[in-house]
Design a protein around this motif. Structure first.
Motif, PDB file in Angstrom:
ATOM      1  N   THR A 257     -13.243 -50.446  44.956  1.00  0.00           N
ATOM      2  CA  THR A 257     -12.587 -51.651  45.485  1.00  0.00           C
ATOM      3  C   THR A 257     -13.119 -52.900  44.786  1.00  0.00           C
ATOM      4  O   THR A 257     -12.354 -53.806  44.438  1.00  0.00           O
ATOM      5  CB  THR A 257     -12.833 -51.773  47.009  1.00  0.00           C
ATOM      6  OG1 THR A 257     -12.501 -50.550  47.621  1.00  0.00           O
ATOM      7  CG2 THR A 257     -12.008 -52.887  47.609  1.00  0.00           C
ATOM      8  N   VAL A 258     -14.429 -52.933  44.574  1.00  0.00           N
ATOM      9  CA  VAL A 258     -15.017 -54.114  43.925  1.00  0.00           C
ATOM     10  C   VAL A 258     -14.458 -54.266  42.511  1.00  0.00           C
ATOM     11  O   VAL A 258     -14.036 -55.358  42.097  1.00  0.00           O
ATOM     12  CB  VAL A 258     -16.566 -54.000  43.893  1.00  0.00           C
ATOM     13  CG1 VAL A 258     -17.174 -55.099  43.038  1.00  0.00           C
ATOM     14  CG2 VAL A 258     -17.125 -54.068  45.314  1.00  0.00           C
ATOM     15  N   ILE A 259     -14.392 -53.152  41.780  1.00  0.00           N
ATOM     16  CA  ILE A 259     -13.878 -53.220  40.400  1.00  0.00           C
ATOM     17  C   ILE A 259     -12.407 -53.662  40.390  1.00  0.00           C
ATOM     18  O   ILE A 259     -12.020 -54.565  39.651  1.00  0.00           O
ATOM     19  CB  ILE A 259     -14.054 -51.858  39.696  1.00  0.00           C
ATOM     20  CG1 ILE A 259     -15.551 -51.607  39.512  1.00  0.00           C
ATOM     21  CG2 ILE A 259     -13.324 -51.822  38.364  1.00  0.00           C
ATOM     22  CD1 ILE A 259     -15.896 -50.276  38.900  1.00  0.00           C
ATOM     23  N   ALA A 260     -11.599 -53.022  41.259  1.00  0.00           N
ATOM     24  CA  ALA A 260     -10.167 -53.368  41.295  1.00  0.00           C
ATOM     25  C   ALA A 260      -9.985 -54.838  41.661  1.00  0.00           C
ATOM     26  O   ALA A 260      -9.170 -55.549  41.055  1.00  0.00           O
ATOM     27  CB  ALA A 260      -9.446 -52.475  42.301  1.00  0.00           C
ATOM     28  N   SER A 261     -10.763 -55.311  42.625  1.00  0.00           N
ATOM     29  CA  SER A 261     -10.598 -56.705  43.070  1.00  0.00           C
ATOM     30  C   SER A 261     -11.048 -57.681  41.981  1.00  0.00           C
ATOM     31  O   SER A 261     -10.417 -58.722  41.778  1.00  0.00           O
ATOM     32  CB  SER A 261     -11.399 -56.982  44.340  1.00  0.00           C
ATOM     33  OG  SER A 261     -11.158 -55.988  45.268  1.00  0.00           O
ATOM     34  N   ALA A 262     -12.131 -57.336  41.277  1.00  0.00           N
ATOM     35  CA  ALA A 262     -12.621 -58.232  40.226  1.00  0.00           C
ATOM     36  C   ALA A 262     -11.579 -58.356  39.114  1.00  0.00           C
ATOM     37  O   ALA A 262     -11.296 -59.458  38.630  1.00  0.00           O
ATOM     38  CB  ALA A 262     -13.944 -57.717  39.673  1.00  0.00           C
ATOM     39  N   LEU A 263     -10.973 -57.223  38.763  1.00  0.00           N
ATOM     40  CA  LEU A 263      -9.936 -57.267  37.714  1.00  0.00           C
ATOM     41  C   LEU A 263      -8.724 -58.083  38.176  1.00  0.00           C
ATOM     42  O   LEU A 263      -8.150 -58.865  37.430  1.00  0.00           O
ATOM     43  CB  LEU A 263      -9.497 -55.843  37.356  1.00  0.00           C
ATOM     44  CG  LEU A 263     -10.492 -55.034  36.521  1.00  0.00           C
ATOM     45  CD1 LEU A 263     -10.041 -53.589  36.397  1.00  0.00           C
ATOM     46  CD2 LEU A 263     -10.619 -55.663  35.124  1.00  0.00           C
TER      47      LEU A 263
END
Ligand code: PFF
Length: 427
Positions: free
Chosen positions: A332-338
């Motif tokens: 979730t963190v990676i998807a949100s950062a992108l």
């Protein structure tokens, strides 16, 4: 009930209340509306049924669903196209959610109260061109969405939305009464409901199909993922029709609120993405307890937007989780950062925003739907879809018509619309 509420929650969102009216306004009104209804019935409902079937058949989210049904095949690319589409939609969708959140705060503060039509327009211009503020509101929305997805508690918000969405619906009805009784409202209703077929152009047709897909969250596998959670006792055709009916009703009523007011206040209906934000505050300013209604409306719209953006983020997170063998939180963190990165690009470049908005709905979603129906209609054994659409041994009576639509009508219509669009673009 959970899967149904989630599917409806994904479908009903900014697409109905923000995007639909602005596209209708750009595309000349009632003739577009008719095309939209036509595409929803003939193309989108069958595609929605197909997506539900693929999900329930495999019990898996989109990328793994195709892997299971066609191991080693290239069809998994459909899932990846869906993930890419979800990711791009999120980048601008959350900015609009951010504007909505800002409008609810502004309504609490009474900042929109008593403003003239001109001042309301300026108010929107100020927020939408202040890229830094847009990013701040975007971060707030994205953080809320990511929190819900990371914790895996979207069921909680769906439970609330089962109460809150009918409330939003009631509010829209109250606004409708105010809007259609404004002086000058009749012209808006004529624009919205009396078709002028000379307004139909290749762009209108393109937009109508894209809007229908966007509004129902189809052509990218979101609904396939929800299909996996639908119980075997549920009729998928009935469910698809119910979701489409609710989705249409909300969009239709939103248009019926907006256009009378647009014409009563001399607002340009074709002005684009700001239409709802420059129109609705005028209605609230002419209602008793307008400030209260304004707070309630924009807050409920934030909830509607949240349930849709949760479903978008879920698609990306599910993909990252399974492909890179990662935990839900990290994914979730990676998807949100992108998403944030692309969101910032949209906040700083209105042109990029406009291109992403149009390319996802008008090109990527129909393309995804095209491959989904080719897969389901031509590659998958027909019996499999038939079994999904029939419940308790009761045959799905319209199956032959459904197959015909799936195999021929949907792909051919999408191809014609694409070819026509390409021709006009090149000409
Ligand atoms: N259908 C949503 C709306 O109308 O606001 C937008 C959307 C959500 C599109 C989820 C696609 C999707 F996967």
């Amino acid at each position: 009930m959970g899967a149904i509420a989630a599917a409806a929650g994904s479908a009903v969102g900014l697409g109905n209340i923000w995007r639909f009216p602005y596209i209708v306004g750009e595309d000349g009104g009632a003739a577009f509306l008719l095309l939209y209804v036509f595409f929803t019935i003939v193309i989108s409902i069958p595609v929605l049924m197909t997506e539900f079937s693929l999900g329930r058949m495999t019990g898996q989210p989109v990328t793994s669903a195709f892997k299971t049904l066609c191991p080693g095949g290239k069809w998994q690319a459909i899932g990846i196209l869906g993930v890419l589409t979800a990711f791009l939609i999120m980048s601008y969708y959350n900015i609009v959610s951010g504007w909505t959140l800002y409008y609810s705060v502004a309504s609490v503060g009474g900042w929109l109260e008593g403003l003239s039509e001109d001042q309301i327009r300026q108010f929107f211009i100020n927020i939408s061109t202040d890229s830094v503020s847009c990013v701040v509101w975007l971060i707030l929305i994205l953080a809320a969405t990511a929190f819900i997805v990371a914790k895996g508690v979207s069921g909680g918000i769906e439970r609330y939305s089962k109460i809150l969405m009918p409330l939003l619906f009631l509010l829209i009805i109250v606004m409708l009464v105010r809007s259609v009784t404004l002086s000058g409202a009749a012209e808006g209703l004529t624009f919205y409901l009396k078709p002028d077929f000379s307004k139909i152009t290749p762009k209108t047709v393109f937009d109508a199909l894209g809007q229908s897909f966007f509004s129902l969250s189809i052509g990218m596998g979101t609904m396939t993922t929800y299909g996996a959670y639908i119980q075997r006792t549920q009729s998928l055709s009935g469910l698809a029709m119910r979701v489409a009916a609710v989705d249409f009703l909300v969009a239709f009523l939103a248009g019926a609120v907006i256009f009378p007011c647009v014409f009563a206040f001399g607002i340009n209906p074709g002005q684009g993405q700001g239409l709802v934000f420059v129109t609705l505050p005028n209605i609230f300013n002419m209602m008793p307890l307008g400030r209260l209604f304004s707070v309630a409306f924009f807050s409920l719209l934030v909830v509607a937007a949240l349930t849709s953006s949760i479903s978008l983020l879920e698609v990306v997170v599910a993909y990252i989780k399974t492909s890179f063998n990662m935990g839900r939180r990290k994914a979730t963190v990676i998807a949100s950062a992108l998403t944030l990165l692309f969101g910032v690009a949209c906040a700083f470049s209105p042109t990029f925003f406009y291109i992403v908005d149009n390319a996802t709905a008008n090109i990527m979603m129909p393309l995804g739907a095209f491959f989904i129906v080719i897969f389901a209609g031509w590659i998958l054994p027909t019996q499999k879809i038939f079994d999904e659409l029939s419940i308790h041994g009761t045959r799905f009576k319209l199956f032959r018509a459904f197959c015909f639509i799936l195999r021929y009508v949907v792909p051919i219509v999408i191809l014609i619309i694409f070819a026509n669009g390409l021709y006009c673009w090149l000409a």
